[in-house]
Design an enzyme around this catalytic site. Structure first.
Site, PDB file in Angstrom:
ATOM      1  N   GLU A 192      18.087  53.324  39.457  1.00 52.72           N
ATOM      2  CA  GLU A 192      17.240  52.133  39.678  1.00 52.72           C
ATOM      3  C   GLU A 192      16.616  51.398  38.833  1.00 52.72           C
ATOM      4  O   GLU A 192      15.950  50.962  38.470  1.00 52.72           O
ATOM      5  CB  GLU A 192      15.826  52.318  41.269  1.00 52.72           C
ATOM      6  CG  GLU A 192      16.072  53.879  41.012  1.00 52.72           C
ATOM      7  CD  GLU A 192      14.538  55.156  41.698  1.00 52.72           C
ATOM      8  OE1 GLU A 192      13.645  54.431  40.367  1.00 52.72           O
ATOM      9  OE2 GLU A 192      13.818  55.196  42.168  1.00 52.72           O
ATOM     10  N   CYS A 238      -5.144  27.627  30.472  1.00 55.03           N
ATOM     11  CA  CYS A 238      -6.707  28.110  29.600  1.00 55.03           C
ATOM     12  C   CYS A 238      -6.910  29.487  29.020  1.00 55.03           C
ATOM     13  O   CYS A 238      -7.959  29.986  29.990  1.00 55.03           O
ATOM     14  CB  CYS A 238      -7.506  27.255  30.260  1.00 55.03           C
ATOM     15  SG  CYS A 238      -7.483  25.171  30.467  1.00 55.03           S
ATOM     16  N   GLU A 239      -6.433  29.965  27.968  1.00 54.20           N
ATOM     17  CA  GLU A 239      -6.011  31.232  28.011  1.00 54.20           C
ATOM     18  C   GLU A 239      -5.436  31.676  26.528  1.00 54.20           C
ATOM     19  O   GLU A 239      -4.396  30.935  26.631  1.00 54.20           O
ATOM     20  CB  GLU A 239      -5.225  32.883  29.192  1.00 54.20           C
ATOM     21  CG  GLU A 239      -5.969  32.618  30.370  1.00 54.20           C
ATOM     22  CD  GLU A 239      -6.765  33.720  30.600  1.00 54.20           C
ATOM     23  OE1 GLU A 239      -7.648  34.156  29.677  1.00 54.20           O
ATOM     24  OE2 GLU A 239      -8.106  33.057  31.322  1.00 54.20           O
ATOM     25  N   ARG A 258       5.371  37.797  30.216  1.00 49.63           N
ATOM     26  CA  ARG A 258       5.809  39.348  29.609  1.00 49.63           C
ATOM     27  C   ARG A 258       4.973  38.753  28.348  1.00 49.63           C
ATOM     28  O   ARG A 258       4.441  39.917  28.254  1.00 49.63           O
ATOM     29  CB  ARG A 258       7.208  39.117  29.560  1.00 49.63           C
ATOM     30  CG  ARG A 258       7.822  39.381  31.225  1.00 49.63           C
ATOM     31  CD  ARG A 258       9.466  40.020  30.756  1.00 49.63           C
ATOM     32  NE  ARG A 258       9.240  40.891  30.475  1.00 49.63           N
ATOM     33  CZ  ARG A 258      10.030  41.426  29.113  1.00 49.63           C
ATOM     34  NH1 ARG A 258       9.951  40.347  28.817  1.00 49.63           N
ATOM     35  NH2 ARG A 258       9.632  42.434  28.708  1.00 49.63           N
ATOM     36  N   GLY A 298      16.482  47.885  37.518  1.00 49.50           N
ATOM     37  CA  GLY A 298      16.085  46.450  37.180  1.00 49.50           C
ATOM     38  C   GLY A 298      16.622  45.290  36.963  1.00 49.50           C
ATOM     39  O   GLY A 298      17.636  45.133  36.768  1.00 49.50           O
ATOM     40  N   TYR A 313       2.752  42.446  27.751  1.00 52.04           N
ATOM     41  CA  TYR A 313       3.104  42.860  27.169  1.00 52.04           C
ATOM     42  C   TYR A 313       3.484  42.607  25.993  1.00 52.04           C
ATOM     43  O   TYR A 313       4.285  43.244  25.505  1.00 52.04           O
ATOM     44  CB  TYR A 313       4.977  43.367  28.165  1.00 52.04           C
ATOM     45  CG  TYR A 313       4.628  43.328  29.427  1.00 52.04           C
ATOM     46  CD1 TYR A 313       3.963  44.283  29.590  1.00 52.04           C
ATOM     47  CD2 TYR A 313       5.071  43.345  30.530  1.00 52.04           C
ATOM     48  CE1 TYR A 313       4.255  45.184  31.646  1.00 52.04           C
ATOM     49  CE2 TYR A 313       6.065  42.789  31.908  1.00 52.04           C
ATOM     50  CZ  TYR A 313       4.959  44.440  32.433  1.00 52.04           C
ATOM     51  OH  TYR A 313       5.195  44.497  33.216  1.00 52.04           O
ATOM     52  N   GLY A 322      15.535  51.261  34.187  1.00 58.72           N
ATOM     53  CA  GLY A 322      14.647  51.690  32.244  1.00 58.72           C
ATOM     54  C   GLY A 322      15.670  51.114  31.624  1.00 58.72           C
ATOM     55  O   GLY A 322      15.317  50.884  30.614  1.00 58.72           O
TER      56      GLY A 322
HETATM   57  C1  LIG Z   1      10.231  49.660  38.016  1.00 59.00           C
HETATM   58  C2  LIG Z   1      10.824  50.242  38.297  1.00 59.00           C
HETATM   59  C3  LIG Z   1      11.959  50.972  37.604  1.00 59.00           C
HETATM   60  C4  LIG Z   1      13.184  49.474  37.364  1.00 59.00           C
HETATM   61  O1  LIG Z   1      12.713  49.640  36.596  1.00 59.00           O
HETATM   62  P1  LIG Z   1      13.706  48.478  35.058  1.00 59.00           P
HETATM   63  O2  LIG Z   1      13.388  48.764  33.539  1.00 59.00           O
HETATM   64  O3  LIG Z   1      13.596  46.677  35.972  1.00 59.00           O
HETATM   65  O4  LIG Z   1      15.470  49.249  35.776  1.00 59.00           O
HETATM   66  C5  LIG Z   1      13.063  51.367  38.487  1.00 59.00           C
HETATM   67  N1  LIG Z   1      12.023  52.488  39.258  1.00 59.00           N
HETATM   68  C6  LIG Z   1      11.815  52.502  39.935  1.00 59.00           C
HETATM   69  C7  LIG Z   1      10.696  53.469  40.367  1.00 59.00           C
HETATM   70  C8  LIG Z   1      10.527  51.087  39.496  1.00 59.00           C
HETATM   71  O5  LIG Z   1       8.911  51.338  39.453  1.00 59.00           O
END
Ligand SMILES: *Cc1c(COP(=O)(O)O)cnc(C)c1O
Length: 418
Positions: A276, A348-349, A318, A278, A322, A240
Protein backbone atom coordinates in the site's frame (compact mmCIF):
# COMPACT_ATOMS: atom_id res chain seq x y z
CA UNK A 1 12.02 14.29 -9.70
CA UNK A 2 13.18 17.88 -10.02
CA UNK A 3 16.06 18.20 -12.47
CA UNK A 4 18.32 21.10 -13.40
CA UNK A 5 19.48 21.79 -16.93
CA UNK A 6 22.91 23.12 -17.87
CA UNK A 7 21.74 26.68 -17.10
CA UNK A 8 20.61 25.65 -13.61
CA UNK A 9 16.92 25.94 -14.49
CA UNK A 10 14.57 23.60 -12.62
CA UNK A 11 12.54 21.19 -14.74
CA UNK A 12 9.90 18.69 -13.80
CA UNK A 13 8.84 16.05 -16.31
CA UNK A 14 10.76 18.04 -18.92
CA UNK A 15 8.84 21.28 -18.32
CA UNK A 16 10.72 24.43 -17.39
CA UNK A 17 9.20 25.56 -14.08
CA UNK A 18 10.27 29.18 -14.56
CA UNK A 19 8.22 29.43 -17.78
CA UNK A 20 5.32 27.65 -16.15
CA UNK A 21 5.29 30.12 -13.25
CA UNK A 22 5.25 33.03 -15.71
CA UNK A 23 2.23 31.81 -17.66
CA UNK A 24 -0.74 34.19 -17.31
CA UNK A 25 -3.06 31.28 -16.46
CA UNK A 26 -0.90 30.04 -13.59
CA UNK A 27 -0.45 31.91 -10.32
CA UNK A 28 1.58 31.06 -7.26
CA UNK A 29 1.54 29.13 -5.08
CA UNK A 30 0.89 26.09 -7.27
CA UNK A 31 1.62 22.38 -7.14
CA UNK A 32 3.09 20.74 -10.21
CA UNK A 33 3.25 16.99 -10.81
CA UNK A 34 5.16 14.72 -13.18
CA UNK A 35 2.48 12.06 -13.62
CA UNK A 36 4.56 9.80 -15.90
CA UNK A 37 7.26 9.55 -13.22
CA UNK A 38 4.61 8.52 -10.67
CA UNK A 39 3.51 5.69 -12.95
CA UNK A 40 7.21 4.85 -13.35
CA UNK A 41 7.51 4.48 -9.56
CA UNK A 42 4.66 1.96 -9.55
CA UNK A 43 6.35 0.01 -12.36
CA UNK A 44 9.70 0.02 -10.54
CA UNK A 45 8.01 -1.18 -7.36
CA UNK A 46 6.27 -4.00 -9.25
CA UNK A 47 9.72 -5.30 -10.23
CA UNK A 48 10.41 -5.94 -6.53
CA UNK A 49 7.83 -8.75 -6.61
CA UNK A 50 10.00 -10.55 -9.17
CA UNK A 51 7.17 -12.16 -11.06
CA UNK A 52 5.09 -13.21 -8.02
CA UNK A 53 1.33 -12.56 -8.01
CA UNK A 54 0.88 -9.15 -6.46
CA UNK A 55 -1.22 -6.02 -6.35
CA UNK A 56 0.00 -2.50 -5.65
CA UNK A 57 -2.80 -0.72 -3.80
CA UNK A 58 -1.87 2.95 -4.13
CA UNK A 59 -2.68 4.72 -0.84
CA UNK A 60 -4.81 7.46 -2.31
CA UNK A 61 -4.63 9.74 0.71
CA UNK A 62 -1.10 10.76 -0.36
CA UNK A 63 -2.49 12.47 -3.46
CA UNK A 64 -6.14 12.10 -4.47
CA UNK A 65 -5.92 13.72 -7.89
CA UNK A 66 -8.25 11.91 -10.30
CA UNK A 67 -5.70 12.26 -13.08
CA UNK A 68 -3.03 10.49 -11.03
CA UNK A 69 -5.37 7.75 -9.77
CA UNK A 70 -6.63 7.20 -13.34
CA UNK A 71 -3.11 6.80 -14.71
CA UNK A 72 -2.14 4.42 -11.90
CA UNK A 73 -5.32 2.40 -12.48
CA UNK A 74 -4.44 2.12 -16.18
CA UNK A 75 -1.01 0.85 -15.12
CA UNK A 76 -2.75 -1.95 -13.18
CA UNK A 77 -2.69 -0.52 -9.67
CA UNK A 78 -5.41 -0.99 -7.10
CA UNK A 79 -6.06 1.41 -4.25
CA UNK A 80 -6.02 1.67 -0.48
CA UNK A 81 -8.75 4.06 0.65
CA UNK A 82 -9.63 5.40 4.08
CA UNK A 83 -12.96 7.12 3.44
CA UNK A 84 -16.00 7.05 1.20
CA UNK A 85 -14.79 10.19 -0.54
CA UNK A 86 -11.55 8.46 -1.52
CA UNK A 87 -13.48 5.37 -2.61
CA UNK A 88 -15.67 7.45 -4.93
CA UNK A 89 -12.56 9.02 -6.50
CA UNK A 90 -11.07 5.56 -7.11
CA UNK A 91 -14.26 4.06 -8.56
CA UNK A 92 -14.77 7.16 -10.72
CA UNK A 93 -11.15 6.99 -11.89
CA UNK A 94 -11.58 3.40 -13.05
CA UNK A 95 -9.98 1.42 -10.24
CA UNK A 96 -11.74 -1.96 -10.19
CA UNK A 97 -13.60 -2.59 -6.90
CA UNK A 98 -11.89 -5.98 -6.79
CA UNK A 99 -8.57 -4.13 -6.47
CA UNK A 100 -9.55 -1.80 -3.63
CA UNK A 101 -8.89 -2.27 0.08
CA UNK A 102 -10.38 -0.03 2.76
CA UNK A 103 -8.43 0.72 5.94
CA UNK A 104 -9.42 2.93 8.88
CA UNK A 105 -10.31 2.64 12.54
CA UNK A 106 -13.71 4.36 12.43
CA UNK A 107 -15.60 3.53 9.26
CA UNK A 108 -19.17 4.75 9.67
CA UNK A 109 -22.20 2.53 9.03
CA UNK A 110 -22.79 4.41 5.77
CA UNK A 111 -19.19 3.73 4.77
CA UNK A 112 -19.40 0.03 5.64
CA UNK A 113 -22.62 -0.17 3.59
CA UNK A 114 -20.88 1.44 0.61
CA UNK A 115 -17.91 -0.95 0.95
CA UNK A 116 -20.24 -3.96 1.07
CA UNK A 117 -22.33 -2.70 -1.85
CA UNK A 118 -19.25 -2.03 -4.00
CA UNK A 119 -17.87 -5.55 -3.37
CA UNK A 120 -14.35 -4.43 -2.58
CA UNK A 121 -11.36 -6.76 -2.52
CA UNK A 122 -11.17 -6.34 1.24
CA UNK A 123 -12.40 -4.29 4.13
CA UNK A 124 -9.38 -4.18 6.43
CA UNK A 125 -10.92 -4.51 9.90
CA UNK A 126 -9.02 -2.65 12.61
CA UNK A 127 -10.86 -3.97 15.68
CA UNK A 128 -12.82 -6.98 16.91
CA UNK A 129 -15.81 -4.68 17.33
CA UNK A 130 -15.68 -3.63 13.67
CA UNK A 131 -15.91 -7.27 12.57
CA UNK A 132 -19.26 -7.72 14.33
CA UNK A 133 -20.55 -4.43 13.00
CA UNK A 134 -19.48 -5.21 9.42
CA UNK A 135 -21.16 -8.62 9.66
CA UNK A 136 -24.42 -7.05 10.84
CA UNK A 137 -24.38 -4.51 7.98
CA UNK A 138 -23.62 -7.24 5.40
CA UNK A 139 -26.39 -9.44 6.75
CA UNK A 140 -28.86 -6.53 6.61
CA UNK A 141 -27.89 -5.97 2.97
CA UNK A 142 -28.20 -9.68 2.20
CA UNK A 143 -24.60 -9.75 0.94
CA UNK A 144 -21.25 -11.25 1.83
CA UNK A 145 -18.21 -9.09 2.46
CA UNK A 146 -14.52 -9.94 2.21
CA UNK A 147 -12.57 -8.91 5.25
CA UNK A 148 -8.91 -8.92 6.30
CA UNK A 149 -7.48 -8.39 9.73
CA UNK A 150 -5.21 -5.37 9.89
CA UNK A 151 -2.97 -6.45 12.70
CA UNK A 152 -0.73 -4.28 14.79
CA UNK A 153 2.52 -6.27 14.71
CA UNK A 154 4.04 -4.31 17.60
CA UNK A 155 6.91 -3.00 15.52
CA UNK A 156 8.42 0.38 16.29
CA UNK A 157 9.10 2.15 12.98
CA UNK A 158 12.08 4.47 13.15
CA UNK A 159 10.20 7.54 11.93
CA UNK A 160 8.47 10.66 13.26
CA UNK A 161 6.18 9.74 16.20
CA UNK A 162 3.10 11.15 14.43
CA UNK A 163 3.52 8.78 11.48
CA UNK A 164 4.50 5.59 13.33
CA UNK A 165 1.46 3.32 13.38
CA UNK A 166 2.62 -0.19 14.27
CA UNK A 167 3.69 0.18 17.91
CA UNK A 168 1.71 -0.97 20.95
CA UNK A 169 0.21 2.44 21.75
CA UNK A 170 -0.98 3.17 18.21
CA UNK A 171 -4.70 3.40 17.53
CA UNK A 172 -4.29 1.34 14.35
CA UNK A 173 -4.74 -2.35 13.79
CA UNK A 174 -5.80 -5.32 15.89
CA UNK A 175 -3.24 -5.96 18.64
CA UNK A 176 -1.71 -9.45 18.45
CA UNK A 177 -3.41 -10.39 21.73
CA UNK A 178 -6.79 -9.61 20.14
CA UNK A 179 -6.33 -11.79 17.06
CA UNK A 180 -7.85 -14.80 18.92
CA UNK A 181 -11.00 -12.86 19.83
CA UNK A 182 -11.11 -11.51 16.24
CA UNK A 183 -11.18 -15.09 14.91
CA UNK A 184 -13.95 -15.92 17.40
CA UNK A 185 -15.90 -12.90 16.12
CA UNK A 186 -15.38 -14.13 12.54
CA UNK A 187 -16.58 -17.61 13.47
CA UNK A 188 -19.91 -16.09 14.42
CA UNK A 189 -20.01 -13.75 11.42
CA UNK A 190 -21.80 -15.75 8.71
CA UNK A 191 -21.78 -12.88 6.19
CA UNK A 192 -18.04 -12.34 6.24
CA UNK A 193 -15.21 -14.19 4.50
CA UNK A 194 -11.73 -13.82 5.93
CA UNK A 195 -9.50 -13.28 2.90
CA UNK A 196 -6.28 -11.96 4.33
CA UNK A 197 -4.04 -10.19 6.81
CA UNK A 198 -2.53 -6.77 6.55
CA UNK A 199 -0.20 -4.47 8.44
CA UNK A 200 1.12 -0.95 7.98
CA UNK A 201 3.68 0.11 10.55
CA UNK A 202 4.49 3.70 9.65
CA UNK A 203 5.43 6.19 7.01
CA UNK A 204 8.70 7.54 5.60
CA UNK A 205 10.76 4.49 6.61
CA UNK A 206 14.25 4.81 5.14
CA UNK A 207 15.42 1.24 5.89
CA UNK A 208 13.71 -2.06 5.27
CA UNK A 209 14.20 -3.54 8.77
CA UNK A 210 10.84 -2.71 10.37
CA UNK A 211 8.96 -3.53 7.18
CA UNK A 212 10.57 -6.98 7.17
CA UNK A 213 9.91 -7.53 10.87
CA UNK A 214 6.23 -6.64 10.41
CA UNK A 215 6.01 -8.94 7.38
CA UNK A 216 7.47 -11.79 9.45
CA UNK A 217 4.91 -11.27 12.23
CA UNK A 218 2.05 -11.22 9.73
CA UNK A 219 3.40 -14.23 7.83
CA UNK A 220 3.77 -16.21 11.08
CA UNK A 221 0.20 -15.38 11.93
CA UNK A 222 -0.94 -16.43 8.45
CA UNK A 223 0.78 -19.80 9.00
CA UNK A 224 -1.07 -20.23 12.33
CA UNK A 225 -4.36 -19.42 10.63
CA UNK A 226 -3.62 -21.83 7.78
CA UNK A 227 -3.01 -24.62 10.29
CA UNK A 228 -6.44 -23.86 11.71
CA UNK A 229 -8.04 -24.18 8.30
CA UNK A 230 -8.23 -20.52 7.24
CA UNK A 231 -7.24 -20.23 3.60
CA UNK A 232 -6.00 -16.70 3.05
CA UNK A 233 -5.79 -15.36 -0.47
CA UNK A 234 -3.84 -12.20 0.31
CA UNK A 235 -1.12 -10.86 2.55
CA UNK A 236 -0.89 -7.08 2.57
CA UNK A 237 2.52 -5.79 3.63
CA UNK A 238 1.41 -2.13 3.87
CA UNK A 239 3.07 1.07 2.70
CA UNK A 240 5.50 3.40 4.37
CA UNK A 241 8.44 3.26 1.95
CA UNK A 242 10.40 6.47 2.39
CA UNK A 243 11.67 8.98 -0.15
CA UNK A 244 14.76 11.19 -0.16
CA UNK A 245 13.79 14.61 1.18
CA UNK A 246 17.43 15.68 0.92
CA UNK A 247 18.87 13.68 3.80
CA UNK A 248 19.07 10.46 1.83
CA UNK A 249 16.98 7.29 1.78
CA UNK A 250 18.94 4.06 1.75
CA UNK A 251 16.23 1.81 0.35
CA UNK A 252 14.15 1.98 -2.82
CA UNK A 253 10.46 0.94 -2.60
CA UNK A 254 11.19 -2.31 -4.48
CA UNK A 255 13.85 -3.16 -1.88
CA UNK A 256 11.17 -3.20 0.84
CA UNK A 257 8.97 -5.76 -0.87
CA UNK A 258 11.93 -7.81 -2.12
CA UNK A 259 13.39 -8.02 1.40
CA UNK A 260 9.99 -8.89 2.90
CA UNK A 261 9.44 -11.61 0.30
CA UNK A 262 12.88 -13.13 1.00
CA UNK A 263 12.12 -13.14 4.73
CA UNK A 264 8.70 -14.78 4.56
CA UNK A 265 9.46 -17.24 1.77
CA UNK A 266 10.01 -20.21 4.05
CA UNK A 267 7.19 -19.23 6.42
CA UNK A 268 4.09 -19.25 4.26
CA UNK A 269 2.98 -19.55 0.63
CA UNK A 270 0.50 -16.82 -0.20
CA UNK A 271 -1.63 -16.62 -3.29
CA UNK A 272 -1.11 -12.90 -3.69
CA UNK A 273 0.99 -10.23 -2.00
CA UNK A 274 -0.26 -6.67 -1.65
CA UNK A 275 1.43 -3.46 -0.65
CA UNK A 276 0.00 0.00 0.00
CA UNK A 277 2.51 2.68 -1.04
CA UNK A 278 1.45 6.29 -1.00
CA UNK A 279 4.34 8.69 -0.54
CA UNK A 280 6.87 6.65 -2.50
CA UNK A 281 4.70 6.72 -5.63
CA UNK A 282 3.94 10.45 -5.75
CA UNK A 283 6.14 12.33 -3.25
CA UNK A 284 9.31 12.99 -5.22
CA UNK A 285 7.41 13.84 -8.42
CA UNK A 286 5.55 16.89 -7.18
CA UNK A 287 6.76 20.36 -6.24
CA UNK A 288 5.22 23.49 -4.80
CA UNK A 289 6.23 26.70 -6.54
CA UNK A 290 6.02 29.82 -4.43
CA UNK A 291 6.82 33.52 -4.75
CA UNK A 292 8.83 35.62 -2.32
CA UNK A 293 6.50 38.27 -0.90
CA UNK A 294 8.48 40.04 1.77
CA UNK A 295 11.77 39.87 3.56
CA UNK A 296 12.41 41.07 7.08
CA UNK A 297 15.73 41.85 8.72
CA UNK A 298 16.16 39.98 11.95
CA UNK A 299 19.26 39.08 13.90
CA UNK A 300 17.92 36.01 15.64
CA UNK A 301 18.98 32.40 15.20
CA UNK A 302 22.10 33.05 13.21
CA UNK A 303 20.30 34.09 10.03
CA UNK A 304 20.13 37.16 7.85
CA UNK A 305 16.40 37.32 8.54
CA UNK A 306 13.04 36.06 7.43
CA UNK A 307 11.93 35.43 3.89
CA UNK A 308 8.17 35.28 3.68
CA UNK A 309 6.67 33.40 0.75
CA UNK A 310 3.13 33.11 -0.60
CA UNK A 311 2.84 29.38 0.27
CA UNK A 312 1.95 28.64 3.85
CA UNK A 313 1.13 25.81 6.20
CA UNK A 314 -2.36 25.77 4.72
CA UNK A 315 -0.82 24.77 1.37
CA UNK A 316 1.81 22.38 2.74
CA UNK A 317 1.35 21.43 6.37
CA UNK A 318 4.08 18.78 6.75
CA UNK A 319 6.69 21.12 8.26
CA UNK A 320 4.19 22.49 10.81
CA UNK A 321 2.58 19.13 11.54
CA UNK A 322 5.51 16.72 11.53
CA UNK A 323 8.54 18.98 11.76
CA UNK A 324 9.26 17.82 8.21
CA UNK A 325 11.93 19.52 6.15
CA UNK A 326 11.61 20.04 2.39
CA UNK A 327 14.41 21.32 0.22
CA UNK A 328 13.64 24.91 -0.81
CA UNK A 329 15.61 26.21 -3.79
CA UNK A 330 15.50 29.00 -6.35
CA UNK A 331 13.73 28.05 -9.57
CA UNK A 332 16.92 28.97 -11.36
CA UNK A 333 20.17 28.40 -9.53
CA UNK A 334 23.27 30.40 -10.29
CA UNK A 335 26.48 31.44 -8.61
CA UNK A 336 25.11 34.35 -6.55
CA UNK A 337 26.44 34.43 -2.97
CA UNK A 338 24.26 32.54 -0.46
CA UNK A 339 22.80 33.80 2.80
CA UNK A 340 21.19 31.86 5.62
CA UNK A 341 17.54 32.83 5.91
CA UNK A 342 14.47 31.55 7.67
CA UNK A 343 11.59 30.82 5.27
CA UNK A 344 8.11 31.47 6.64
CA UNK A 345 4.59 31.44 5.26
CA UNK A 346 1.88 34.08 5.56
CA UNK A 347 -0.40 32.20 7.99
CA UNK A 348 -0.89 33.68 11.45
CA UNK A 349 0.65 30.76 13.33
CA UNK A 350 4.22 30.56 14.60
CA UNK A 351 4.41 27.02 13.24
CA UNK A 352 3.98 28.36 9.69
CA UNK A 353 7.75 28.14 9.34
CA UNK A 354 9.58 26.05 6.74
CA UNK A 355 12.96 26.32 8.48
CA UNK A 356 16.38 27.76 7.73
CA UNK A 357 17.87 27.61 4.23
CA UNK A 358 20.79 28.94 2.25
CA UNK A 359 19.34 31.12 -0.52
CA UNK A 360 21.00 33.41 -3.05
CA UNK A 361 21.28 37.13 -2.54
CA UNK A 362 19.66 39.13 -3.91
CA UNK A 363 16.68 36.88 -3.29
CA UNK A 364 15.14 35.25 -6.35
CA UNK A 365 11.52 36.05 -7.09
CA UNK A 366 10.43 32.41 -7.27
CA UNK A 367 11.30 29.39 -5.14
CA UNK A 368 10.51 25.71 -5.44
CA UNK A 369 9.65 23.53 -2.47
CA UNK A 370 10.74 20.08 -3.54
CA UNK A 371 9.22 16.62 -2.98
CA UNK A 372 5.74 17.96 -2.27
CA UNK A 373 3.76 15.43 -4.31
CA UNK A 374 2.60 13.46 -1.26
CA UNK A 375 0.59 14.81 1.66
CA UNK A 376 0.75 18.27 0.11
CA UNK A 377 -2.42 19.32 -1.66
CA UNK A 378 -4.40 16.54 0.08
CA UNK A 379 -3.77 18.20 3.42
CA UNK A 380 -4.29 21.78 2.18
CA UNK A 381 -6.92 23.95 3.81
CA UNK A 382 -8.31 27.45 3.48
CA UNK A 383 -7.30 28.47 7.00
CA UNK A 384 -6.83 32.21 7.32
CA UNK A 385 -9.22 32.75 4.41
CA UNK A 386 -6.64 31.67 1.90
CA UNK A 387 -7.08 30.14 -1.53
CA UNK A 388 -6.48 26.46 -2.19
CA UNK A 389 -3.44 26.28 -4.50
CA UNK A 390 -3.68 25.45 -8.19
CA UNK A 391 -2.39 22.13 -9.53
CA UNK A 392 -0.55 21.61 -12.80
CA UNK A 393 -0.16 18.18 -14.37
CA UNK A 394 2.65 17.22 -16.72
CA UNK A 395 2.40 14.14 -18.95
CA UNK A 396 4.49 13.23 -21.95
CA UNK A 397 6.72 16.25 -21.40
CA UNK A 398 3.90 18.81 -21.67
CA UNK A 399 1.32 20.44 -19.41
CA UNK A 400 -1.89 18.45 -19.84
CA UNK A 401 -4.03 20.13 -17.20
CA UNK A 402 -4.13 23.22 -15.03
CA UNK A 403 -6.67 23.06 -12.24
CA UNK A 404 -7.24 26.35 -10.46
CA UNK A 405 -7.61 25.90 -6.72
CA UNK A 406 -10.48 27.42 -4.78
CA UNK A 407 -10.16 31.20 -4.71
CA UNK A 408 -10.25 33.35 -1.61
CA UNK A 409 -13.35 35.02 -3.12
CA UNK A 410 -15.14 31.63 -3.24
CA UNK A 411 -14.03 31.00 0.30
CA UNK A 412 -15.51 34.35 1.39
CA UNK A 413 -18.82 33.57 -0.37
CA UNK A 414 -19.03 30.18 1.33
CA UNK A 415 -18.40 31.70 4.74
CA UNK A 416 -20.95 34.45 4.10
CA UNK A 417 -23.51 31.76 3.33
CA UNK A 418 -23.39 30.56 6.95
C1 LIG B 1 -1.24 6.19 4.92
C2 LIG B 1 -1.33 4.73 4.72
C3 LIG B 1 -0.53 4.11 3.76
C4 LIG B 1 0.47 4.85 2.92
O1 LIG B 1 1.58 5.25 3.63
P1 LIG B 1 2.84 5.87 2.87
O2 LIG B 1 3.79 6.16 3.95
O3 LIG B 1 2.36 7.11 2.19
O4 LIG B 1 3.33 4.86 1.90
C5 LIG B 1 -0.70 2.75 3.57
N1 LIG B 1 -1.58 2.04 4.30
C6 LIG B 1 -2.35 2.60 5.24
C7 LIG B 1 -3.31 1.78 5.99
C8 LIG B 1 -2.25 3.97 5.48
O5 LIG B 1 -3.01 4.53 6.42
Amino acid sequence: MLERDAEGRARLGGVLLESLARRPDVSTPFYVYDVDAMVGEARALAAGFDGRAHLICYAVKANTSGRIVRRLALAGCGADVVSQGELEVCLGAGVEPGKIVWSGVAKTDAELDRAIGAELLSVHAESVEEISRLDARARAAGKRASVSLRVNPSVEADTHASIATGHDEAKFGIPLAEVGPALDALASAPSLSLVGLSSHVGSQMTRVDEYVRAALVVAGLARDLASRGHRLSLLDLGGGMGIDYGEGCGARPADFVAAAIRAIEGVIEVERLLCEPGRSIVGAHGALVTRVVQSKRWSGRDTAGWVFVDAGMNDLVRPAMYGARHRIEPLTSGDAPLARVRVGGPVCESSDDFGTYELPTPLPELLVIRDAGAYGFTMASQYNGRALPAEVFIEGGVVTSIVPGVSAADWARARLAT
